[in-house]
Motif scaffolding. Structure first.
Motif, mmCIF file in Angstrom:
data_model
loop_
_atom_site.group_PDB
_atom_site.id
_atom_site.type_symbol
_atom_site.label_atom_id
_atom_site.label_comp_id
_atom_site.label_asym_id
_atom_site.label_seq_id
_atom_site.Cartn_x
_atom_site.Cartn_y
_atom_site.Cartn_z
ATOM 1 N N LEU A 15 53.152 14.361 -2.266
ATOM 2 C CA LEU A 15 52.685 15.592 -2.678
ATOM 3 C C LEU A 15 51.282 15.700 -3.024
ATOM 4 C CD1 LEU A 15 55.458 15.660 -5.710
ATOM 5 C CD2 LEU A 15 55.298 17.036 -3.566
ATOM 6 N N LYS A 16 50.662 14.684 -3.446
ATOM 7 C CA LYS A 16 49.104 14.638 -3.531
ATOM 8 C C LYS A 16 48.448 14.922 -2.226
ATOM 9 C CE LYS A 16 45.525 11.992 -5.920
ATOM 10 N NZ LYS A 16 44.586 12.238 -4.930
ATOM 11 N N ARG A 17 48.894 14.182 -1.032
ATOM 12 C CA ARG A 17 48.259 14.382 0.221
ATOM 13 C C ARG A 17 48.830 15.655 0.649
ATOM 14 N NH1 ARG A 17 46.776 10.348 3.726
ATOM 15 N NH2 ARG A 17 46.407 12.229 4.961
ATOM 16 N N SER A 18 49.930 16.297 0.395
ATOM 17 C CA SER A 18 50.023 17.530 1.013
ATOM 18 C C SER A 18 49.227 18.893 0.286
ATOM 19 C CB SER A 18 51.402 17.997 0.850
ATOM 20 O OG SER A 18 52.185 16.792 1.385
ATOM 21 N N LEU A 19 49.053 18.712 -0.987
ATOM 22 C CA LEU A 19 48.398 19.641 -1.771
ATOM 23 C C LEU A 19 46.712 19.511 -1.381
ATOM 24 C CD1 LEU A 19 50.077 19.222 -5.238
ATOM 25 C CD2 LEU A 19 50.298 21.181 -3.609
ATOM 26 N N ALA A 95 59.838 26.396 -17.478
ATOM 27 C CA ALA A 95 59.182 26.409 -16.132
ATOM 28 C C ALA A 95 58.877 27.512 -15.549
ATOM 29 C CB ALA A 95 60.196 25.474 -15.292
ATOM 30 N N SER A 96 58.002 27.843 -14.558
ATOM 31 C CA SER A 96 57.751 29.041 -14.037
ATOM 32 C C SER A 96 58.569 29.235 -12.841
ATOM 33 C CB SER A 96 56.170 29.039 -13.434
ATOM 34 O OG SER A 96 55.473 28.772 -14.756
ATOM 35 N N ALA A 97 59.012 28.156 -12.170
ATOM 36 C CA ALA A 97 59.792 27.925 -11.065
ATOM 37 C C ALA A 97 60.236 26.739 -10.831
ATOM 38 C CB ALA A 97 58.920 28.267 -9.742
ATOM 39 N N THR A 98 61.698 26.391 -10.085
ATOM 40 C CA THR A 98 61.977 25.359 -9.880
ATOM 41 C C THR A 98 62.257 25.001 -8.575
ATOM 42 O OG1 THR A 98 63.357 25.428 -11.897
ATOM 43 C CG2 THR A 98 64.457 24.178 -10.273
ATOM 44 N N LEU A 99 62.109 23.960 -8.098
ATOM 45 C CA LEU A 99 62.085 23.598 -6.410
ATOM 46 C C LEU A 99 62.937 22.481 -6.521
ATOM 47 C CD1 LEU A 99 60.975 24.268 -3.811
ATOM 48 C CD2 LEU A 99 59.252 22.818 -4.037
ATOM 49 N N LEU A 100 64.371 22.597 -5.720
ATOM 50 C CA LEU A 100 65.069 21.583 -5.707
ATOM 51 C C LEU A 100 64.654 20.671 -4.543
ATOM 52 C CD1 LEU A 100 68.702 23.629 -6.289
ATOM 53 C CD2 LEU A 100 66.975 22.534 -8.066
ATOM 54 N N LYS A 101 64.852 19.117 -5.131
ATOM 55 C CA LYS A 101 64.892 18.236 -3.921
ATOM 56 C C LYS A 101 65.863 18.157 -3.180
ATOM 57 C CE LYS A 101 61.391 15.312 -6.810
ATOM 58 N NZ LYS A 101 61.424 14.184 -7.394
ATOM 59 N N PRO A 102 65.990 17.613 -1.915
ATOM 60 C CA PRO A 102 64.706 17.492 -1.124
ATOM 61 C C PRO A 102 64.037 18.748 -0.651
ATOM 62 C CG PRO A 102 66.613 17.186 0.179
ATOM 63 C CD PRO A 102 67.288 17.441 -1.103
ATOM 64 N N PHE A 103 62.960 18.849 -0.464
ATOM 65 C CA PHE A 103 61.999 19.950 -0.005
ATOM 66 C C PHE A 103 61.053 19.398 0.838
ATOM 67 C CE2 PHE A 103 60.073 18.744 -3.915
ATOM 68 C CZ PHE A 103 58.846 18.887 -3.719
ATOM 69 N N PRO A 105 56.964 19.861 2.305
ATOM 70 C CA PRO A 105 55.764 20.342 1.393
ATOM 71 C C PRO A 105 55.481 21.800 1.720
ATOM 72 C CG PRO A 105 55.293 17.987 2.440
ATOM 73 C CD PRO A 105 56.834 18.649 2.901
ATOM 74 N N ALA A 106 55.713 22.319 3.007
ATOM 75 C CA ALA A 106 55.511 23.833 3.182
ATOM 76 C C ALA A 106 56.261 24.633 2.212
ATOM 77 C CB ALA A 106 55.988 24.359 4.570
ATOM 78 N N GLN A 107 57.444 24.143 1.601
ATOM 79 C CA GLN A 107 58.163 24.960 0.802
ATOM 80 C C GLN A 107 57.431 24.972 -0.736
ATOM 81 O OE1 GLN A 107 61.828 22.735 1.347
ATOM 82 N NE2 GLN A 107 62.713 24.604 1.007
ATOM 83 N N LEU A 108 56.741 23.818 -1.030
ATOM 84 C CA LEU A 108 56.076 23.784 -2.195
ATOM 85 C C LEU A 108 54.759 24.420 -2.464
ATOM 86 C CD1 LEU A 108 55.534 22.455 -5.195
ATOM 87 C CD2 LEU A 108 54.399 20.500 -3.809
ATOM 88 N N LEU A 109 53.962 24.332 -0.968
ATOM 89 C CA LEU A 109 52.928 25.215 -0.917
ATOM 90 C C LEU A 109 53.159 26.542 -0.940
ATOM 91 C CD1 LEU A 109 51.114 23.042 1.691
ATOM 92 C CD2 LEU A 109 50.456 23.045 -0.436
ATOM 93 N N ALA A 110 54.236 27.132 -0.466
ATOM 94 C CA ALA A 110 54.582 28.518 -0.387
ATOM 95 C C ALA A 110 54.860 29.065 -1.927
ATOM 96 C CB ALA A 110 55.697 28.995 0.485
ATOM 97 N N LEU A 111 55.403 28.329 -2.428
ATOM 98 C CA LEU A 111 55.735 28.399 -4.042
ATOM 99 C C LEU A 111 54.489 28.629 -4.863
ATOM 100 C CD1 LEU A 111 57.835 29.273 -6.228
ATOM 101 C CD2 LEU A 111 58.017 26.557 -6.410
ATOM 102 N N ILE A 112 53.431 27.406 -4.529
ATOM 103 C CA ILE A 112 52.319 27.512 -5.382
ATOM 104 C C ILE A 112 51.540 28.740 -4.947
ATOM 105 C CG2 ILE A 112 50.221 26.302 -5.565
ATOM 106 C CD1 ILE A 112 51.585 23.652 -5.360
ATOM 107 N N SER A 113 51.514 29.119 -3.817
ATOM 108 C CA SER A 113 50.681 30.230 -3.418
ATOM 109 C C SER A 113 51.227 31.601 -4.323
ATOM 110 C CB SER A 113 50.729 30.864 -2.104
ATOM 111 O OG SER A 113 51.878 31.217 -1.522
ATOM 112 N N THR A 114 52.486 31.812 -4.590
ATOM 113 C CA THR A 114 53.039 32.807 -5.342
ATOM 114 C C THR A 114 52.709 32.875 -6.866
ATOM 115 O OG1 THR A 114 55.096 32.058 -5.891
ATOM 116 C CG2 THR A 114 54.785 33.074 -3.830
#
Length: 123
Positions: A15-19, A95-103, A105-114
């Motif tokens: 997560l840290k590296r992807s972000l 929580a503002s949003a929930t992301l179910l594992k496994p996901f 990194p692109a899914q997390l980045l897309a969610l963060i951008s929103t």
């Protein structure tokens, strides 16, 4: 800046590296209590948290952030393998949003951008 709360070292690292590769500064915490200290100290733009962690769960971290007037505006993404689709515990905890594992990194980045305001381009 983003605070990441994840007790599994390998997932925390990914997560840290992807972000960071996406241009974010990241403070990583191994549990919810450590993450809450980091949020209070750094006032991040966003928090990404796992649910099942020692010392303080991600849901308790959400509640603690939402209970603090100085922090309650911070978006929180709950990334969890223990929640099932339709489980409302994360949203009830704030929580503002929930992301179910496994996901990926692109899914997390897309969610963060929103959830984050657009960053000015560095030219």
């Amino acid at each position: 800046m983003i605070v990441v709360a994840e007790d599994h070292e390998d997932i925390r690292y990914v997560l840290k590296r992807s972000l960071e590769r996406a241009g974010h500064r990241v403070v990583a915490a191994a549990d919810g209590a450590e993450a809450l200290e980091a949020v209070r100290e750094h006032r991040p733009d966003l928090v990404v948290t796992d649910v099942d962690m020692p010392h303080m769960t991600g849901l308790d971290l959400c509640r603690a952030i939402r209970a603090d007037d100085a922090l309650r505006h911070i978006p929180i993404v709950v990334a969890s393998g223990s929640l099932l689709p339709g489980d409302s515990r994360a949203s009830e905890a704030g929580a503002s949003a929930t992301l179910l594992k496994p996901f990926v990194p692109a899914q997390l980045l897309a969610l963060i951008s929103t959830l984050l305001p657009p960053q000015p381009s560095r030219s």
